[in-house]
Design a protein around this motif. Structure first.
Motif, PDB file in Angstrom:
ATOM      1  N   ARG A   1       0.816  -1.221   0.000  1.00 26.69           N
ATOM      2  CA  ARG A   1       0.000   0.000   0.000  1.00 26.69           C
ATOM      3  C   ARG A   1       0.843   1.262   0.000  1.00 26.69           C
ATOM      4  NH1 ARG A   1      -4.715  -1.108   4.532  1.00 26.69           N
ATOM      5  NH2 ARG A   1      -5.740  -2.869   3.499  1.00 26.69           N
ATOM      6  N   LEU A   2       2.047   1.185   0.527  1.00 28.37           N
ATOM      7  CA  LEU A   2       2.860   2.389   0.707  1.00 28.37           C
ATOM      8  C   LEU A   2       3.511   2.858  -0.586  1.00 28.37           C
ATOM      9  CD1 LEU A   2       4.605   1.568   4.121  1.00 28.37           C
ATOM     10  CD2 LEU A   2       2.568   2.958   3.700  1.00 28.37           C
ATOM     11  N   ARG A   3       3.960   1.922  -1.412  1.00 33.76           N
ATOM     12  CA  ARG A   3       4.760   2.310  -2.581  1.00 33.76           C
ATOM     13  C   ARG A   3       4.075   2.092  -3.921  1.00 33.76           C
ATOM     14  NH1 ARG A   3      10.207  -0.909  -1.333  1.00 33.76           N
ATOM     15  NH2 ARG A   3       8.637  -2.511  -0.947  1.00 33.76           N
ATOM     16  N   VAL A   4       3.014   1.298  -3.948  1.00 33.84           N
ATOM     17  CA  VAL A   4       2.382   0.961  -5.234  1.00 33.84           C
ATOM     18  C   VAL A   4       1.001   1.618  -5.301  1.00 33.84           C
ATOM     19  CG1 VAL A   4       1.636  -0.910  -6.753  1.00 33.84           C
ATOM     20  CG2 VAL A   4       3.616  -1.244  -5.242  1.00 33.84           C
ATOM     21  N   PRO A   5       0.718   2.408  -6.362  1.00 33.61           N
ATOM     22  CA  PRO A   5      -0.602   3.039  -6.494  1.00 33.61           C
ATOM     23  C   PRO A   5      -1.719   1.996  -6.576  1.00 33.61           C
ATOM     24  CG  PRO A   5       0.976   4.025  -8.008  1.00 33.61           C
ATOM     25  CD  PRO A   5       1.639   2.815  -7.431  1.00 33.61           C
ATOM     26  N   LEU A   6      -2.930   2.426  -6.237  1.00 34.14           N
ATOM     27  CA  LEU A   6      -4.053   1.505  -6.109  1.00 34.14           C
ATOM     28  C   LEU A   6      -4.337   0.741  -7.398  1.00 34.14           C
ATOM     29  CD1 LEU A   6      -6.428   0.330  -4.574  1.00 34.14           C
ATOM     30  CD2 LEU A   6      -7.734   2.403  -5.105  1.00 34.14           C
ATOM     31  N   LEU A   7      -4.449   1.442  -8.528  1.00 34.49           N
ATOM     32  CA  LEU A   7      -4.765   0.748  -9.780  1.00 34.49           C
ATOM     33  C   LEU A   7      -3.642  -0.203 -10.189  1.00 34.49           C
ATOM     34  CD1 LEU A   7      -6.512   3.507 -11.940  1.00 34.49           C
ATOM     35  CD2 LEU A   7      -7.547   1.551 -10.776  1.00 34.49           C
TER      36      LEU A   7
ATOM     37  N   PRO B   1     -12.205  -2.590  -1.368  1.00 34.11           N
ATOM     38  CA  PRO B   1     -12.728  -1.481  -0.570  1.00 34.11           C
ATOM     39  C   PRO B   1     -12.085  -0.140  -0.917  1.00 34.11           C
ATOM     40  CG  PRO B   1     -12.310  -3.386   0.822  1.00 34.11           C
ATOM     41  CD  PRO B   1     -11.718  -3.696  -0.516  1.00 34.11           C
ATOM     42  N   GLU B   2     -10.793  -0.146  -1.237  1.00 34.26           N
ATOM     43  CA  GLU B   2     -10.135   1.109  -1.591  1.00 34.26           C
ATOM     44  C   GLU B   2     -10.616   1.608  -2.951  1.00 34.26           C
ATOM     45  OE1 GLU B   2      -5.881   1.135  -0.953  1.00 34.26           O
ATOM     46  OE2 GLU B   2      -6.079  -0.429   0.563  1.00 34.26           O
ATOM     47  N   LEU B   3     -10.873   0.689  -3.877  1.00 30.79           N
ATOM     48  CA  LEU B   3     -11.447   1.093  -5.165  1.00 30.79           C
ATOM     49  C   LEU B   3     -12.830   1.710  -4.961  1.00 30.79           C
ATOM     50  CD1 LEU B   3     -10.466  -1.932  -7.453  1.00 30.79           C
ATOM     51  CD2 LEU B   3      -9.617   0.419  -7.644  1.00 30.79           C
ATOM     52  N   THR B   4     -13.630   1.126  -4.080  1.00 35.62           N
ATOM     53  CA  THR B   4     -14.959   1.657  -3.803  1.00 35.62           C
ATOM     54  C   THR B   4     -14.870   3.064  -3.238  1.00 35.62           C
ATOM     55  OG1 THR B   4     -15.791  -0.584  -3.391  1.00 35.62           O
ATOM     56  CG2 THR B   4     -17.115   1.250  -2.544  1.00 35.62           C
ATOM     57  N   GLU B   5     -13.889   3.311  -2.384  1.00 40.10           N
ATOM     58  CA  GLU B   5     -13.706   4.657  -1.849  1.00 40.10           C
ATOM     59  C   GLU B   5     -13.405   5.670  -2.947  1.00 40.10           C
ATOM     60  OE1 GLU B   5     -10.634   4.419   1.020  1.00 40.10           O
ATOM     61  OE2 GLU B   5     -11.805   3.245   2.477  1.00 40.10           O
ATOM     62  N   GLN B   6     -12.798   5.189  -4.039  1.00 37.45           N
ATOM     63  CA  GLN B   6     -12.483   6.069  -5.173  1.00 37.45           C
ATOM     64  C   GLN B   6     -13.576   6.013  -6.244  1.00 37.45           C
ATOM     65  OE1 GLN B   6      -9.874   8.102  -5.018  1.00 37.45           O
ATOM     66  NE2 GLN B   6      -9.397   7.233  -3.001  1.00 37.45           N
ATOM     67  N   HIS B   7     -14.751   5.479  -5.879  1.00 38.95           N
ATOM     68  CA  HIS B   7     -15.918   5.403  -6.765  1.00 38.95           C
ATOM     69  C   HIS B   7     -15.685   4.505  -7.972  1.00 38.95           C
ATOM     70  CE1 HIS B   7     -17.412   8.519  -4.199  1.00 38.95           C
ATOM     71  NE2 HIS B   7     -16.533   9.415  -4.638  1.00 38.95           N
ATOM     72  N   VAL B   8     -14.889   3.461  -7.790  1.00 37.63           N
ATOM     73  CA  VAL B   8     -14.731   2.419  -8.802  1.00 37.63           C
ATOM     74  C   VAL B   8     -15.328   1.158  -8.197  1.00 37.63           C
ATOM     75  CG1 VAL B   8     -13.128   1.074 -10.208  1.00 37.63           C
ATOM     76  CG2 VAL B   8     -12.643   3.479  -9.702  1.00 37.63           C
ATOM     77  N   GLU B   9     -16.476   0.743  -8.734  1.00 39.73           N
ATOM     78  CA  GLU B   9     -17.224  -0.341  -8.091  1.00 39.73           C
ATOM     79  C   GLU B   9     -17.483  -1.497  -9.047  1.00 39.73           C
ATOM     80  OE1 GLU B   9     -20.687   0.892  -5.803  1.00 39.73           O
ATOM     81  OE2 GLU B   9     -20.089   2.978  -6.095  1.00 39.73           O
ATOM     82  N   LEU B  10     -17.546  -2.687  -8.459  1.00 40.17           N
ATOM     83  CA  LEU B  10     -18.063  -3.859  -9.163  1.00 40.17           C
ATOM     84  C   LEU B  10     -19.457  -4.121  -8.602  1.00 40.17           C
ATOM     85  CD1 LEU B  10     -14.980  -6.268  -9.176  1.00 40.17           C
ATOM     86  CD2 LEU B  10     -15.837  -4.886 -11.064  1.00 40.17           C
TER      87      LEU B  10
ATOM     88  N   PRO C   1     -22.965  10.466 -13.369  1.00 38.72           N
ATOM     89  CA  PRO C   1     -22.457  11.440 -12.409  1.00 38.72           C
ATOM     90  C   PRO C   1     -21.226  10.961 -11.656  1.00 38.72           C
ATOM     91  CG  PRO C   1     -24.839  11.303 -12.252  1.00 38.72           C
ATOM     92  CD  PRO C   1     -24.393  10.198 -13.154  1.00 38.72           C
ATOM     93  N   ARG C   2     -21.113   9.660 -11.439  1.00 34.34           N
ATOM     94  CA  ARG C   2     -19.964   9.152 -10.714  1.00 34.34           C
ATOM     95  C   ARG C   2     -18.778   8.982 -11.648  1.00 34.34           C
ATOM     96  NH1 ARG C   2     -21.761   4.835  -6.279  1.00 34.34           N
ATOM     97  NH2 ARG C   2     -19.766   5.530  -5.463  1.00 34.34           N
ATOM     98  N   GLY C   3     -19.064   8.777 -12.917  1.00 32.29           N
ATOM     99  CA  GLY C   3     -18.031   8.849 -13.928  1.00 32.29           C
ATOM    100  C   GLY C   3     -17.125   7.644 -14.075  1.00 32.29           C
ATOM    101  N   SER C   4     -16.949   6.855 -13.020  1.00 32.38           N
ATOM    102  CA  SER C   4     -15.962   5.782 -13.102  1.00 32.38           C
ATOM    103  C   SER C   4     -16.540   4.411 -12.821  1.00 32.38           C
ATOM    104  CB  SER C   4     -14.820   6.056 -12.110  1.00 32.38           C
ATOM    105  OG  SER C   4     -15.333   6.161 -10.804  1.00 32.38           O
ATOM    106  N   ASP C   5     -17.832   4.310 -12.659  1.00 36.93           N
ATOM    107  CA  ASP C   5     -18.459   3.028 -12.353  1.00 36.93           C
ATOM    108  C   ASP C   5     -18.557   2.203 -13.623  1.00 36.93           C
ATOM    109  OD1 ASP C   5     -20.027   0.919 -11.645  1.00 36.93           O
ATOM    110  OD2 ASP C   5     -21.341   2.110 -10.355  1.00 36.93           O
TER     111      ASP C   5
END
Length: 246
Positions: free
Chosen positions: A49-55, A125-134, A218-222
């Motif tokens: 989590r510290l060095r690698v971006p979420l995506l 869960p971190e993707l969901t926080e960024q409005h990227v959902e399955l 409106p959420r744009g990334s779903d």
């Protein structure tokens, strides 16, 4: 001129044998188990989590899976062929083929379990926080259901090809790494097999991009539900495909 070994050669050979006997018996590693250790380092990138971006962490989870697919298709398949051929020779690491197979399956199960945990408990869960959902079918609104029905009818349904899997047909060719769905039909009255037993293996290979339909602008990334979720929900429509037994 004699080629017989002299006293010095015999002494050197004895010294080499003595040194070899002093080495630990587990000094060699199995190549396949070493490869699984390498793939665990790929999984480590998804856990960082510290060095690698979420995506990027999500991509490393996908790379882990694709690596494991190829590993089983090539290396484990070769190992299975050796077992089936009755090869009972220990490897340089000291393992018999069946022992190695069992060790591979045990370690692979542990790694896949950890991959699933990382995805569901950390990355998702971190993707969901960024409005990227399955999202699943039962999470969609009526308007989104309509859009998914339209997607299935116009882009998925036309390219599905039923392939019979029963004793009267040879097992169909299914290409590696393709998306396939198996459908078992039951008689709606008796809940038993239909009069004409039939299973369908559906091969929607042209559909890798079909599921990328944002439903909530409106959420744009779903990205909407995965294509497989739409396939499963719309499976009842398969019986209308040409050539499908009624």
């Amino acid at each position: 001129m004699s080629n017989a070994p002299g006293p010095g050669d015999r002494d050197a050979t004895s010294a080499d044998q003595s040194a070899d006997e002093q080495l630990p018996p587990d000094r060699y590693s199995e190549r396949e188990l070493s490869w699984l250790a390498f793939n665990e380092r790929v999984l480590d990138q998804a856990r960082d989590r510290l060095r690698v971006p979420l995506l990027e962490r999500a991509k490393f989870l996908a790379i882990f899976s694709s690596n494991l697919d190829e590993f089983f298709m090539v290396r484990v398949a070769g190992l299975k062929r050796r077992i089936e051929a009755g090869v009972a020779v220990r490897s340089i690491a000291g393992m018999m083929p069946r022992e190695l197979r069992d060790a591979i399956l045990t370690r692979a199960h542990e790694l896949v379990t950890e991959q699933s945990r990382v995805f569901h408990e950390e990355v998702l869960p971190e993707l969901t926080e960024q409005h990227v959902e399955l999202v699943r079918w039962n999470q969609l609104t009526d308007a989104e259901h309509d859009r998914m029905n339209e997607l299935f009818t116009e882009r998925i349904y036309p390219v599905l090809t039923p392939l019979a899997v029963d004793p009267s047909h040879p097992f169909p060719y299914i290409s590696g790494l393709s998306l396939n769905i198996a459908v078992l039909l039951l008689n709606p009255d008796t809940r038993g097999p239909p009069v004409r037993p039939h299973q369908g293996a559906l091969d929607p290979r042209p559909l890798h991009q079909a599921g990328r339909h944002p439903l909530r602008a409106p959420r744009g990334s779903d990205p909407g539900p995965p294509v497989g979720a739409v396939h499963r929900h719309e499976g009842a429509a398969v019986h209308d495909l040409p050539g499908h037994p009624q």
